[in-house]
Design a protein around this motif. Structure first.
Motif, mmCIF file in Angstrom:
data_model
loop_
_atom_site.group_PDB
_atom_site.id
_atom_site.type_symbol
_atom_site.label_atom_id
_atom_site.label_comp_id
_atom_site.label_asym_id
_atom_site.label_seq_id
_atom_site.Cartn_x
_atom_site.Cartn_y
_atom_site.Cartn_z
ATOM 1 N N ALA A 117 24.367 45.556 37.532
ATOM 2 C CA ALA A 117 25.577 45.266 37.363
ATOM 3 C C ALA A 117 25.612 43.975 36.173
ATOM 4 O O ALA A 117 26.945 44.111 35.710
ATOM 5 C CB ALA A 117 26.416 44.542 38.630
ATOM 6 N N GLU A 139 29.984 54.074 38.207
ATOM 7 C CA GLU A 139 31.270 53.441 38.021
ATOM 8 C C GLU A 139 31.051 52.106 37.274
ATOM 9 O O GLU A 139 32.130 51.621 36.642
ATOM 10 C CB GLU A 139 32.209 53.633 39.242
ATOM 11 N N ILE A 140 30.296 51.233 37.880
ATOM 12 C CA ILE A 140 29.884 49.934 37.458
ATOM 13 C C ILE A 140 29.712 49.899 35.779
ATOM 14 O O ILE A 140 29.898 48.900 35.192
ATOM 15 C CB ILE A 140 28.916 49.097 38.271
ATOM 16 N N LYS A 186 31.221 58.874 38.704
ATOM 17 C CA LYS A 186 30.742 58.419 40.092
ATOM 18 C C LYS A 186 29.285 59.146 40.244
ATOM 19 O O LYS A 186 29.211 60.261 40.159
ATOM 20 C CB LYS A 186 31.438 58.598 41.205
ATOM 21 N N GLN A 232 23.699 47.505 33.023
ATOM 22 C CA GLN A 232 24.630 48.381 32.601
ATOM 23 C C GLN A 232 24.125 49.335 31.503
ATOM 24 O O GLN A 232 24.303 50.777 31.237
ATOM 25 C CB GLN A 232 25.873 47.988 32.135
ATOM 26 N N ARG A 236 29.835 49.065 45.359
ATOM 27 C CA ARG A 236 30.308 49.965 44.378
ATOM 28 C C ARG A 236 29.198 50.928 43.845
ATOM 29 O O ARG A 236 28.178 50.591 43.784
ATOM 30 C CB ARG A 236 31.174 49.031 43.265
ATOM 31 N N ASP A 237 29.623 51.845 43.335
ATOM 32 C CA ASP A 237 28.771 53.016 42.597
ATOM 33 C C ASP A 237 28.458 52.556 41.467
ATOM 34 O O ASP A 237 29.083 51.815 40.409
ATOM 35 C CB ASP A 237 29.773 54.291 42.502
ATOM 36 N N ALA A 238 27.088 52.798 41.102
ATOM 37 C CA ALA A 238 26.572 52.478 39.889
ATOM 38 C C ALA A 238 26.980 53.097 38.808
ATOM 39 O O ALA A 238 27.373 52.404 37.680
ATOM 40 C CB ALA A 238 24.780 52.583 40.062
ATOM 41 N N SER A 273 29.906 42.950 43.401
ATOM 42 C CA SER A 273 29.983 44.208 43.334
ATOM 43 C C SER A 273 29.064 45.095 44.117
ATOM 44 O O SER A 273 29.060 46.342 44.020
ATOM 45 C CB SER A 273 29.628 44.591 41.767
ATOM 46 N N GLU A 277 21.156 44.416 42.860
ATOM 47 C CA GLU A 277 21.937 43.054 42.316
ATOM 48 C C GLU A 277 21.284 41.904 43.445
ATOM 49 O O GLU A 277 20.805 42.480 44.417
ATOM 50 C CB GLU A 277 23.122 43.501 42.094
ATOM 51 N N HIS A 298 26.205 39.440 45.046
ATOM 52 C CA HIS A 298 26.922 39.797 43.916
ATOM 53 C C HIS A 298 28.299 40.498 44.715
ATOM 54 O O HIS A 298 28.115 41.314 45.399
ATOM 55 C CB HIS A 298 25.991 41.042 43.207
ATOM 56 N N LEU A 354 25.585 50.045 44.778
ATOM 57 C CA LEU A 354 24.772 49.002 44.452
ATOM 58 C C LEU A 354 24.362 48.205 45.700
ATOM 59 O O LEU A 354 25.199 47.945 46.552
ATOM 60 C CB LEU A 354 25.646 48.059 43.503
#
Length: 74
Positions: free
Chosen positions: A14, A51-52, A57, A19, A47-49, A44, A38, A42, A62
């Motif tokens: 993240a 989308e981060i 997607k 990224q 959440r989807d890698a 995030s 992460e 964290h 993560l």
């Protein structure tokens, strides 16, 4: 013909460098992302890698534990 892939896990996914690595993996045909990690606190996590990283997607959540990714068998 069978496609051979290199499996990859991004630690620090993240962050800025993480990224960029996710973007590089997205553009590299023979590398398959199997985990994104992460720090355990964290915001995030889950959440989807993809989308981060501002991409589509990827169904790679993560996680806060490299051990979890390894135990899951990548």
């Amino acid at each position: 013909m069978t496609q051979n892939y290199v499996k990859a896990v991004i630690v620090g996914a993240a962050g800025r460098m993480g990224q960029r690595l996710l973007h590089a993996l997205h553009e590299t045909p023979n590398i398959l992302l199997v985990g994104a990690v992460e720090r355990p606190d964290h915001p995030s996590l889950g959440r989807d890698a993809g989308e981060i990283a501002g991409l589509e997607k990827w169904n790679i959540p993560l996680t806060g534990s490299l051990r979890e990714v390894i135990v899951a068998g990548m």
